[in-house]
Design an enzyme around this catalytic site. Structure first.
Site, short mmCIF file in Angstrom:
data_model
loop_
_atom_site.label_atom_id
_atom_site.label_comp_id
_atom_site.label_asym_id
_atom_site.label_seq_id
_atom_site.Cartn_x
_atom_site.Cartn_y
_atom_site.Cartn_z
N SER A 20 0.80 -1.17 -0.04
CA SER A 20 -0.10 0.12 -0.11
C SER A 20 1.00 1.07 -0.03
CB SER A 20 -0.97 0.03 1.22
OG SER A 20 -0.23 0.06 2.52
N LYS A 21 0.27 2.30 -0.54
CA LYS A 21 1.11 3.69 -0.59
C LYS A 21 1.51 4.26 0.79
CE LYS A 21 -2.89 6.60 -1.40
NZ LYS A 21 -3.78 7.39 -2.42
N ARG A 22 0.83 3.71 1.85
CA ARG A 22 1.24 4.21 3.18
C ARG A 22 2.29 3.51 3.60
NH1 ARG A 22 -4.01 2.68 3.79
NH2 ARG A 22 -3.59 0.80 4.36
N LEU A 30 4.77 2.06 1.16
CA LEU A 30 5.61 1.74 0.02
C LEU A 30 5.30 2.71 -1.09
CD1 LEU A 30 7.94 -0.39 -0.81
CD2 LEU A 30 6.20 -1.48 -2.05
#
Length: 526
Positions: A252-254, A256
């Protein structure tokens, strides 16, 4: 049977590495079996829709080289390929289900649905639609719909038993029907849900193999029930393992950087990213890590996919990219990729041979194209900026620089061997460690101590430019570069006074001439 696969991303943000990952396996599976690869846009979630996201997703697939046979750009016999342009198709199929008694219109308001859920939670019952709208007679449903009353269309399901489907990688998967609970097929805004649009489009477009992420496993029974409601044959389902963070959580962008655009802007190569993603849960029969799409297609077997949860390791991706920069892509190809980035920095890359030399000496030291550009500045700038480490080296190496300037100016055979022999001979004569001479020289030539070998630098820059840079460094030193050696300063002051006294005597005798200043060189061709 012709094999047909598809990728169906939603234009709700930056192109995701997960979309590239699933797209890759759909593409290679279709190519391996001589089939078709379809791109369609699932843009029916109008609340999350982002204008411009479609173009970025298509650009991502073009950049990766995963070109679909059918798409909004390429066209094809199964268009339109944007779901927002297929609303009439979905409405027709909803009417078919309503007419057959396999679906119904439900008129509960959002407030009523929320109250139902709160009551279920209070009574500790399973959360989900309780089927209360099923009992409304079809004629009444039609009347209220015609009057403009907001409603959704739901599929009739049973709470009894379970639904089983076969996944090629997982075998039989069974979900209790009590977890399905009359799913919505058509929303009150007239747009289909993912479930309806997905099934209708896959069927009408002839998709034979649905290859998607494992997060859709729990939704697949809804799709199976829909296929049965329409009396359609099922495609083969293949759910790929999710990409994982190093801590094994879902990517997830949180945690990576998940944007393919970001990796592209950082200077990652599409070949390296694809090769890296190909190793996520799949492997070559011979165990090779590095391979291109042609080799992957020739050897591809979907049954070699492992369900172990592949880890998206950024360090490994960088090592893949470095391998492609250094060893796999030809020098000319790397130079061609980096040239526009250098020109964006304002650097003159018109000398192709010079560019090749620069890229050749720098690519072993870079992991991305952007790193290569960052390191290349001193090859193209008119004026160098000396960093702190370079200043210290210049302060300790003034005499060596003066000597090398003289030796280099007199060098007859200016090639790699000639320059290298000259430097080694000088260091041997001085009886000092090699670094004592080469580090100040590297600092003078580049403005930093983190640079390639000095011989390479001199040969690439050329004799005239190298002399000019050494001369500028000496001028910089003379202008007041701090020197931490007081003993050396004292000796230099004594020598200066002695020279001044000798010059005074010479003037008195009116003979001789002031010693010529060391040549500082001038800017010339590289």
């Amino acid at each position: 049977m012709e094999v047909v696969t598809r990728i169906a991303p939603s234009p709700t943000g930056d192109p995701h590495v997960g979309t590239a990952y699933i797209g890759l396996f759909n593409y290679v599976f279709a190519r391996r079996h001589g089939g078709r690869f379809i791109f369609r846009l699932e843009d029916t979630d109008r609340q999350r829709y982002q204008a411009g996201a479609e173009a970025r997703i298509l650009e991502m697939f073009a950049w990766l080289g995963l070109r679909p046979d059918e798409s909004p750009e390429a066209g094809g016999p199964n268009g339109p390929y944007r779901q927002s342009e297929r609303l009439a198709v979905y409405h027709a199929h909803v009417e078919e289900l309503l007419a057959s008694g396999r679906a119904y219109r439900a008129f509960e308001t959002a407030e009523e649905i929320e109250a139902m859920r709160l009551e279920q939670k209070r009574l500790n019952k399973p959360i989900g639609y309780d089927g209360r709208g099923r009992d409304l007679p079809p004629a009444e449903q039609a009347r209220r719909h015609a009057a403009g009353e907001p409603n959704v269309v739901r599929l009739i399901t049973t709470d009894e038993g379970s639904t089983t489907f076969r996944d090629r990688l997982r075998g039989d998967v069974t979900i209790p029907n009590s977890e399905i609970r009359d799913p919505v097929l058509m929303k009150s805004d007239g747009y289909p849900t993912y479930h309806l649009a997905n099934v209708v489009d896959d069927h009408l477009m002839g998709v034979t193999h649905v290859i998607r992420a494992e997060e859709w496993v729990t939704s697949t029974p809804i799709h199976v029930l829909l296929y049965r409601a329409f009396d359609w044959d099922l495609p083969e389902f293949i759910h790929m393992p999710l990409l994982r963070n190093p801590d094994r959580s879902k990517v997830s962008k949180r945690k990576l950087d998940t944007s393919v655009d970001s990796y592209r802007q950082q200077g990652f190569l599409p070949e390296a990213l694809l090769n890296f993603l190909a190793n996520m849960g799949w492997s070559m029969p011979d165990g090779r890590e590095y391979f291109g799409m042609k080799d992957m297609t020739a050897e591809f077997d979907i049954d070699r996919v492992s369900l172990g949860g592949p880890v998206f390791d950024l360090k490994k991706l960088r090592s893949f990219n470095a391998k492609y920069l250094r060893d796999i892509l030809p020098l000319e190809e790397v130079a061609g990729r980096v040239k526009p980035l250098l020109e964006d920095e304002g650097y003159d890359c018109s000398d192709e041979d010079y560019l090749l030399d620069v890229v050749d000496v720098l690519r072993p030291r870079a992991e991305t194209l952007v790193e290569l550009v960052d390191q290349a500045g001193y090859f193209f700038r008119e004026t160098l900026r000396y960093d702190e480490s370079a200043r210290k080296q210049l302060a300790s190496g003034q005499t060596f620089l003066q000597d090398i300037e003289r030796e280099l100016s007199m060098l007859e055979f200016f090639d790699y061997d000639g320059v290298d022999d000259m430097l080694r001979d000088y260091v041997q004569e001085q009886a000092v460690p090699m670094g004592k001479v080469l580090m100040p020289l590297r600092a003078a030539l580049t403005g930093t101590t983190n640079a390639p070998g000095v011989t390479d630098l001199i040969v690439i820059l050329g004799k005239r430019e190298s002399l000019a840079r050494i001369g500028k460094a000496l001028t910089f030193i003379d202008a007041g570069l701090p020197d931490d050696d007081p003993h050396r300063l004292l000796e230099e002051e004594k020598a200066r006074k002695a020279a001044a006294e000798e010059a005074r005597k010479s003037r008195v005798k009116s003979v001789g001439a002031p010693p010529a200043a060391p040549a500082t060189g001038g800017k010339g061709s590289r």
